[in-house]
Design a protein around this motif. Sequence first.
Motif, PDB file in Angstrom:
ATOM      1  N   VAL A   1      42.352  36.176  39.676  1.00  0.00           N
ATOM      2  CA  VAL A   1      41.424  35.765  38.630  1.00  0.00           C
ATOM      3  C   VAL A   1      40.528  34.692  39.248  1.00  0.00           C
ATOM      4  O   VAL A   1      41.019  33.768  39.892  1.00  0.00           O
ATOM      5  CB  VAL A   1      42.184  35.199  37.411  1.00  0.00           C
ATOM      6  N   TYR A   2      39.209  34.824  39.045  1.00  0.00           N
ATOM      7  CA  TYR A   2      38.275  33.933  39.729  1.00  0.00           C
ATOM      8  C   TYR A   2      37.828  32.808  38.798  1.00  0.00           C
ATOM      9  O   TYR A   2      37.697  33.021  37.585  1.00  0.00           O
ATOM     10  CB  TYR A   2      37.059  34.743  40.215  1.00  0.00           C
ATOM     11  N   SER A   3      37.572  31.646  39.373  1.00  0.00           N
ATOM     12  CA  SER A   3      37.224  30.504  38.509  1.00  0.00           C
ATOM     13  C   SER A   3      35.755  30.541  38.091  1.00  0.00           C
ATOM     14  O   SER A   3      35.391  29.947  37.087  1.00  0.00           O
ATOM     15  CB  SER A   3      37.575  29.188  39.188  1.00  0.00           C
ATOM     16  N   SER A   4      34.900  31.184  38.856  1.00  0.00           N
ATOM     17  CA  SER A   4      33.514  31.415  38.415  1.00  0.00           C
ATOM     18  C   SER A   4      32.960  32.568  39.247  1.00  0.00           C
ATOM     19  O   SER A   4      33.585  32.974  40.239  1.00  0.00           O
ATOM     20  CB  SER A   4      32.634  30.170  38.611  1.00  0.00           C
ATOM     21  N   VAL A   5      31.770  33.044  38.885  1.00  0.00           N
ATOM     22  CA  VAL A   5      31.175  34.147  39.650  1.00  0.00           C
ATOM     23  C   VAL A   5      30.912  33.761  41.112  1.00  0.00           C
ATOM     24  O   VAL A   5      30.820  34.629  41.973  1.00  0.00           O
ATOM     25  CB  VAL A   5      29.862  34.690  39.019  1.00  0.00           C
ATOM     26  N   LEU A   6      30.821  32.461  41.362  1.00  0.00           N
ATOM     27  CA  LEU A   6      30.559  32.038  42.751  1.00  0.00           C
ATOM     28  C   LEU A   6      31.680  32.471  43.702  1.00  0.00           C
ATOM     29  O   LEU A   6      31.442  32.710  44.884  1.00  0.00           O
ATOM     30  CB  LEU A   6      30.361  30.518  42.834  1.00  0.00           C
ATOM     31  N   ASP A   7      32.893  32.582  43.147  1.00  0.00           N
ATOM     32  CA  ASP A   7      34.025  33.010  43.992  1.00  0.00           C
ATOM     33  C   ASP A   7      33.926  34.496  44.373  1.00  0.00           C
ATOM     34  O   ASP A   7      34.721  34.976  45.176  1.00  0.00           O
ATOM     35  CB  ASP A   7      35.350  32.785  43.262  1.00  0.00           C
ATOM     36  N   LEU A   8      32.998  35.200  43.751  1.00  0.00           N
ATOM     37  CA  LEU A   8      32.847  36.641  44.050  1.00  0.00           C
ATOM     38  C   LEU A   8      31.806  36.909  45.139  1.00  0.00           C
ATOM     39  O   LEU A   8      31.531  38.064  45.482  1.00  0.00           O
ATOM     40  CB  LEU A   8      32.435  37.390  42.783  1.00  0.00           C
ATOM     41  N   ILE A   9      31.223  35.844  45.669  1.00  0.00           N
ATOM     42  CA  ILE A   9      30.178  36.028  46.692  1.00  0.00           C
ATOM     43  C   ILE A   9      30.804  36.378  48.038  1.00  0.00           C
ATOM     44  O   ILE A   9      31.775  35.754  48.466  1.00  0.00           O
ATOM     45  CB  ILE A   9      29.291  34.765  46.800  1.00  0.00           C
ATOM     46  N   GLY A  10      30.227  37.380  48.684  1.00  0.00           N
ATOM     47  CA  GLY A  10      30.675  37.772  50.028  1.00  0.00           C
ATOM     48  C   GLY A  10      31.767  38.835  49.994  1.00  0.00           C
ATOM     49  O   GLY A  10      32.101  39.374  48.934  1.00  0.00           O
ATOM     50  N   ASN A  11      32.299  39.140  51.191  1.00  0.00           N
ATOM     51  CA  ASN A  11      33.303  40.205  51.339  1.00  0.00           C
ATOM     52  C   ASN A  11      32.869  41.492  50.633  1.00  0.00           C
ATOM     53  O   ASN A  11      33.638  42.108  49.898  1.00  0.00           O
ATOM     54  CB  ASN A  11      34.678  39.741  50.875  1.00  0.00           C
ATOM     55  N   THR A  12      31.639  41.877  50.859  1.00  0.00           N
ATOM     56  CA  THR A  12      31.105  43.111  50.267  1.00  0.00           C
ATOM     57  C   THR A  12      31.635  44.326  51.040  1.00  0.00           C
ATOM     58  O   THR A  12      31.977  44.214  52.224  1.00  0.00           O
ATOM     59  CB  THR A  12      29.564  43.101  50.335  1.00  0.00           C
ATOM     60  N   PRO A  13      31.707  45.490  50.373  1.00  0.00           N
ATOM     61  CA  PRO A  13      32.290  46.660  51.042  1.00  0.00           C
ATOM     62  C   PRO A  13      31.386  47.265  52.114  1.00  0.00           C
ATOM     63  O   PRO A  13      30.159  47.178  52.037  1.00  0.00           O
ATOM     64  CB  PRO A  13      32.485  47.651  49.889  1.00  0.00           C
TER      65      PRO A  13
END
Length: 344
Positions: free
Chosen positions: A7-19
């Motif tokens: 579970v991520y604390s904000s959308v910023l934690d979803l940046i990077g590690n793209t497929p």
Amino acid sequence: MKQENKVYSSVLDLIGNTPLVKLNRITSKFKGDFYAKIESFNPGHSSKDRIALYIIEQAEKQGILKPGDTIIETTSGNTGFSLAMVSIIKGYECVLAVSSKSSPDKIDMLKTMGAKVYVCPAHVSADDPRSYYEVAKRLHEERKGSVYINQYFNQLNIDAHYHSTGAEIWNQTEGKITHLVACSGTGGTISGTAKYLKEQNPNIKVIGVDAFGSVIKKYHETREFDANEIYPYRIEGLGKNLIPTATDFDTIDEFIKVTDEDSAHTAREIARTEGMFVGYTSGAAVQALKQLSEAGEFKNSDKVVVIFPDHGSRYMSKVYSDKWMNDQGFFDSIHEESIQKVQY
Ligand code: PMP
């Protein structure tokens, strides 16, 4: 950075590690294997999330940014969206000077994300007081407590991709990548990624994609600025009418130019053949693959990585509009094949 099952604390934690996803059809007749780095998987739907987060966090670390300060930038849209997104989460005001060449969808999105947007004429020289560079500089001078991101002339743009995109591609290909093909706008993506990859294996060939109407390819070949190369073109985010210092020309082996028309058709072809709904410059990048393959660049054992910088939804009123394609003269005849007439 994004991790699985978390579970991520904000959308910023979803940046990077793209497929990294294999292209199965559009490149099937070419020698070699082709893989797309799909940057629309970032939460702001483009590669620019990486530089927005990295540059803002570097400024925070250096004590340059305080809560409530203003982030200022010139942008063709994607960087603006990413900066607006990061600014919301971190509590900054975001002010953007954008080119009138940007699609209306992009400008509306920036406003939706809380940014203050100044729309500036596209076809004036960079030193014209109306250009988006000059408008941003002026806003920065006028506002106390503001940071000018200046992505075309900021070394941190290169560093962001060196630390993220480059390392990711090396790991995802298990070090087997032979070629990197990427569009060059600021040049940050290709330069930072290339620098990391070439440190691991100097034999990796790096090919930049440029637009007809841009000075970048000629500058790479001659190290001279040739104003005769410059004329208006359609693709946003690709090529330039100046030489950005965020492009490290020494990390790039060669540039190849693509046309607006070929790139538009290829963007549509990517959707039809690969089921990937990607932006105009992804079409430009695959168009470059076609031209390179035709020129005998690849062999069967090659593993080619191509960057897909953003998502197709940002181009609904442009490359994915039949009307727009007709208006540009990109269809041979008035094209209505996609319009289904329903009979009751
Ligand atoms: N494609 C698109 C859609 C972009 O907005 C940009 C950035 N201007 C690029 C490609 C090129 O990336 P870079 O600026 O890192 O060279």
